[in-house]
Design a protein around this motif. Sequence first.
Motif, short mmCIF file in Angstrom:
data_model
loop_
_atom_site.label_atom_id
_atom_site.label_comp_id
_atom_site.label_asym_id
_atom_site.label_seq_id
_atom_site.Cartn_x
_atom_site.Cartn_y
_atom_site.Cartn_z
N THR A 193 47.06 31.99 31.20
CA THR A 193 46.68 33.20 31.92
C THR A 193 45.17 33.24 31.99
O THR A 193 44.49 32.95 31.01
N GLU B 69 36.55 40.86 37.92
CA GLU B 69 36.70 42.30 37.76
C GLU B 69 35.89 42.97 38.87
O GLU B 69 34.74 42.59 39.12
N GLN C 273 37.83 34.39 31.83
CA GLN C 273 38.32 34.55 30.46
C GLN C 273 39.77 34.13 30.40
O GLN C 273 40.61 34.66 31.12
N LEU D 267 41.86 35.59 33.37
CA LEU D 267 41.24 36.78 33.96
C LEU D 267 40.12 36.26 34.85
O LEU D 267 39.10 35.78 34.37
N TYR E 227 43.52 32.95 28.34
CA TYR E 227 44.41 33.25 27.23
C TYR E 227 45.54 32.23 27.23
O TYR E 227 46.04 31.85 28.29
N ALA F 252 43.75 38.78 37.84
CA ALA F 252 44.19 37.73 36.93
C ALA F 252 45.18 36.80 37.62
O ALA F 252 45.75 37.14 38.65
N TYR G 282 45.78 45.53 28.63
CA TYR G 282 45.20 46.52 29.53
C TYR G 282 45.97 47.83 29.51
O TYR G 282 45.75 48.69 30.35
N ALA H 240 41.13 44.66 37.50
CA ALA H 240 41.13 43.33 36.89
C ALA H 240 41.96 42.41 37.78
O ALA H 240 43.07 42.77 38.19
N LEU I 198 48.71 39.70 28.66
CA LEU I 198 47.44 40.17 29.20
C LEU I 198 47.59 41.60 29.72
O LEU I 198 46.75 42.46 29.47
#
Length: 106
Positions: A68, A73, A88, A70, A90, A26, A101, A24, A97
């Motif tokens: 934050t 991936e 995505q 994302l 947040y 981010a 995970y 991931a 985040l």
Amino acid sequence: MEGPSEQSLTISLDHLPEYCRRIAIAAAIDGPGITFGDVGAIEIEAAPGGDQAVIARATLDAATEERTLLLAEVYQRGETWRLRALGQGYATDLAALATRYGISVA
């Protein structure tokens, strides 16, 4: 905004442990009152090597109050590694985040 406007990341897939199937990617904003909505569009480009041509490109431009994000991936499907742009967001910080995970954050 302070800081450089361009960042890069290198992933050496050949050096990952066998059990690693997903990475991931981010980004987080550190500082009061700033969100990704203030930053504007984020461009993602992927190339198979440092000086090789870009093979994938995505623009993430729908952020509002997120602190934050994302971004993407990298995941393995069968024997092939793939890239999925996500975008995505947040409203929480990077630690929240990471916790999603399964990463413990002190």
